[in-house]
Design a protein around this motif. Sequence first.
Motif, PDB file in Angstrom:
ATOM      1  N   THR A 139      18.292  20.262  61.849  1.00  6.25           N
ATOM      2  CA  THR A 139      18.836  19.973  60.524  1.00  6.25           C
ATOM      3  C   THR A 139      17.809  20.333  59.455  1.00  6.25           C
ATOM      4  O   THR A 139      16.629  19.997  59.585  1.00  6.25           O
ATOM      5  N   HIS A 140      18.256  21.018  58.414  1.00  3.94           N
ATOM      6  CA  HIS A 140      17.365  21.293  57.294  1.00  3.94           C
ATOM      7  C   HIS A 140      17.034  19.982  56.603  1.00  3.94           C
ATOM      8  O   HIS A 140      17.907  19.127  56.424  1.00  3.94           O
ATOM      9  N   CYS A 141      15.783  19.796  56.191  1.00  2.47           N
ATOM     10  CA  CYS A 141      15.357  18.542  55.591  1.00  2.47           C
ATOM     11  C   CYS A 141      14.552  18.805  54.327  1.00  2.47           C
ATOM     12  O   CYS A 141      13.606  19.595  54.343  1.00  2.47           O
ATOM     13  N   VAL A 142      14.953  18.161  53.235  1.00  2.00           N
ATOM     14  CA  VAL A 142      14.195  18.244  51.984  1.00  2.00           C
ATOM     15  C   VAL A 142      13.953  16.825  51.492  1.00  2.00           C
ATOM     16  O   VAL A 142      14.679  15.900  51.855  1.00  2.00           O
ATOM     17  N   ASP A 143      12.914  16.650  50.684  1.00  2.00           N
ATOM     18  CA  ASP A 143      12.685  15.339  50.095  1.00  2.00           C
ATOM     19  C   ASP A 143      12.305  15.508  48.635  1.00  2.00           C
ATOM     20  O   ASP A 143      12.186  16.623  48.140  1.00  2.00           O
ATOM     21  N   VAL A 144      12.131  14.404  47.964  1.00  2.00           N
ATOM     22  CA  VAL A 144      11.816  14.420  46.537  1.00  2.00           C
ATOM     23  C   VAL A 144      10.416  13.875  46.315  1.00  2.00           C
ATOM     24  O   VAL A 144      10.116  13.312  45.268  1.00  2.00           O
ATOM     25  N   SER A 145       9.549  14.035  47.287  1.00  4.35           N
ATOM     26  CA  SER A 145       8.231  13.418  47.231  1.00  4.35           C
ATOM     27  C   SER A 145       7.396  13.945  46.084  1.00  4.35           C
ATOM     28  O   SER A 145       7.201  15.143  45.925  1.00  4.35           O
TER      29      SER A 145
ATOM     30  N   ILE B 141      18.804  15.067  52.707  1.00  2.00           N
ATOM     31  CA  ILE B 141      17.972  14.797  51.539  1.00  2.00           C
ATOM     32  C   ILE B 141      17.329  13.436  51.753  1.00  2.00           C
ATOM     33  O   ILE B 141      17.995  12.412  51.705  1.00  2.00           O
ATOM     34  N   ASN B 142      16.034  13.434  52.000  1.00  2.00           N
ATOM     35  CA  ASN B 142      15.337  12.202  52.344  1.00  2.00           C
ATOM     36  C   ASN B 142      14.762  11.539  51.094  1.00  2.00           C
ATOM     37  O   ASN B 142      13.824  12.051  50.486  1.00  2.00           O
ATOM     38  N   CYS B 143      15.334  10.405  50.711  1.00  2.00           N
ATOM     39  CA  CYS B 143      14.859   9.642  49.553  1.00  2.00           C
ATOM     40  C   CYS B 143      14.187   8.344  49.980  1.00  2.00           C
ATOM     41  O   CYS B 143      14.024   7.436  49.165  1.00  2.00           O
ATOM     42  N   CYS B 144      13.828   8.233  51.240  1.00  2.00           N
ATOM     43  CA  CYS B 144      13.246   7.011  51.781  1.00  2.00           C
ATOM     44  C   CYS B 144      11.723   7.103  51.783  1.00  2.00           C
ATOM     45  O   CYS B 144      11.138   7.805  52.593  1.00  2.00           O
ATOM     46  N   GLY B 145      11.093   6.429  50.857  1.00  2.00           N
ATOM     47  CA  GLY B 145       9.644   6.467  50.766  1.00  2.00           C
ATOM     48  C   GLY B 145       9.051   5.079  50.951  1.00  2.00           C
ATOM     49  O   GLY B 145       9.785   4.111  51.171  1.00  2.00           O
ATOM     50  N   PRO B 146       7.716   4.959  50.871  1.00  3.46           N
ATOM     51  CA  PRO B 146       6.769   6.047  50.611  1.00  3.46           C
ATOM     52  C   PRO B 146       6.666   7.010  51.799  1.00  3.46           C
ATOM     53  O   PRO B 146       6.665   6.578  52.948  1.00  3.46           O
ATOM     54  N   TYR B 147       6.562   8.286  51.501  1.00  5.26           N
ATOM     55  CA  TYR B 147       6.598   9.313  52.538  1.00  5.26           C
ATOM     56  C   TYR B 147       5.365   9.292  53.425  1.00  5.26           C
ATOM     57  O   TYR B 147       5.416   9.712  54.577  1.00  5.26           O
ATOM     58  N   LEU B 148       4.252   8.839  52.892  1.00  2.14           N
ATOM     59  CA  LEU B 148       3.051   8.755  53.715  1.00  2.14           C
ATOM     60  C   LEU B 148       3.263   7.813  54.893  1.00  2.14           C
ATOM     61  O   LEU B 148       2.715   8.014  55.981  1.00  2.14           O
ATOM     62  N   MET B 149       4.110   6.797  54.693  1.00  3.45           N
ATOM     63  CA  MET B 149       4.394   5.823  55.751  1.00  3.45           C
ATOM     64  C   MET B 149       5.645   6.169  56.541  1.00  3.45           C
ATOM     65  O   MET B 149       5.696   5.980  57.756  1.00  3.45           O
ATOM     66  N   TYR B 150       6.683   6.687  55.859  1.00  7.74           N
ATOM     67  CA  TYR B 150       7.990   6.847  56.494  1.00  7.74           C
ATOM     68  C   TYR B 150       8.496   8.287  56.574  1.00  7.74           C
ATOM     69  O   TYR B 150       9.597   8.520  57.050  1.00  7.74           O
ATOM     70  N   GLY B 151       7.716   9.226  56.107  1.00  8.82           N
ATOM     71  CA  GLY B 151       8.193  10.603  56.062  1.00  8.82           C
ATOM     72  C   GLY B 151       8.246  11.303  57.411  1.00  8.82           C
ATOM     73  O   GLY B 151       9.210  12.007  57.727  1.00  8.82           O
ATOM     74  N   GLU B 152       7.221  11.109  58.232  1.00 11.24           N
ATOM     75  CA  GLU B 152       7.117  11.868  59.481  1.00 11.24           C
ATOM     76  C   GLU B 152       8.254  11.600  60.467  1.00 11.24           C
ATOM     77  O   GLU B 152       8.789  12.553  61.062  1.00 11.24           O
ATOM     78  N   PRO B 153       8.690  10.347  60.689  1.00 13.47           N
ATOM     79  CA  PRO B 153       9.797  10.129  61.634  1.00 13.47           C
ATOM     80  C   PRO B 153      11.081  10.851  61.228  1.00 13.47           C
ATOM     81  O   PRO B 153      11.825  11.324  62.097  1.00 13.47           O
TER      82      PRO B 153
END
Length: 291
Positions: free
Chosen positions: A115-121, A93-105
């Motif tokens: 690994t399954h990956c979901v976020d709350v963007s 569960i990816n809560c590390c934003g902003p996703y535009l900057m940090y989502g892709e890695p």
Amino acid sequence: MAEIDVMSRLDLVIFGATGFTGMKVVEQLATVAKKYPAMTWGVAGRSEAKLKALMADIGKKIGEDLTGIRIILAEVTNERSLRDMCEQAKVLINCCGPYLMYGEPVVKAAVEAKTHCVDVSGEPQAGSAGRSPLSKKHPKDLPVFEPKLRTRSTIHKLEDQWCVPFPGVDESVVYRTQRFFHDHENQRVIQFKTYVKLGSLCTVMRTGFAGVLIALLSKTAPTMKLLLKYPKLFSGGMVTLKGPTENVMNNTKFTFELYGVGWDKNTDVSGKPNKKAVVKRWRSDNWSSIS
């Protein structure tokens, strides 16, 4: 670090656990985990000290001993650490934003680690077509179906309340799901539009004025600095540097309403929908539950 066998991985790992949204997700998960004793989970972030302090605070708040929860150190600019983190989780569960900057890695590391990956963007820039790290996989537009869903006027009335288009990411997320169903299961695409009810016409006008003002102020570097430095002033107290307090979240209510029309089974779908509107409402008494 050697790749961990899938069966020995944690069921869930929350990355960015010490951020504002991450803390709320950890608290919700820690509460829900009481009902699922077999579930394994962990938290991940840059600072071990902050992660330990977070688990101690939440454990005290909900009356649970969380010292046994695994703590994983990972940095969004360190690919190896992201890969190591993902290899310890079945679902991230990816809560590390902003996703535009940090989502892709993070997405890249999750794919490599299987690994399954979901976020709350809820970030329109990150979720809209062409700006997401996953958008390159869908170079073609979805087909247009008839009859086409009518776009309502910018300001319109529904059930005695005035509405305007919702500037969030919901529509983009829905159409990504519809694309999957269309491409892989040959399903007809559901047409979808999002709006927000603002109540009175006066509220619509005030909101529109505030939006235009903020948009204009964000056009130049000096005024942008003022917006970032004094968000409470320019938002009428709605946005602060520290985020909403527990009291504000606990006393902020919202309702999600879903309206739909369609066709009965085995009916020609090229004509006008023959099924009555379906209305579903979900209400929440706590703003943080939207996470």
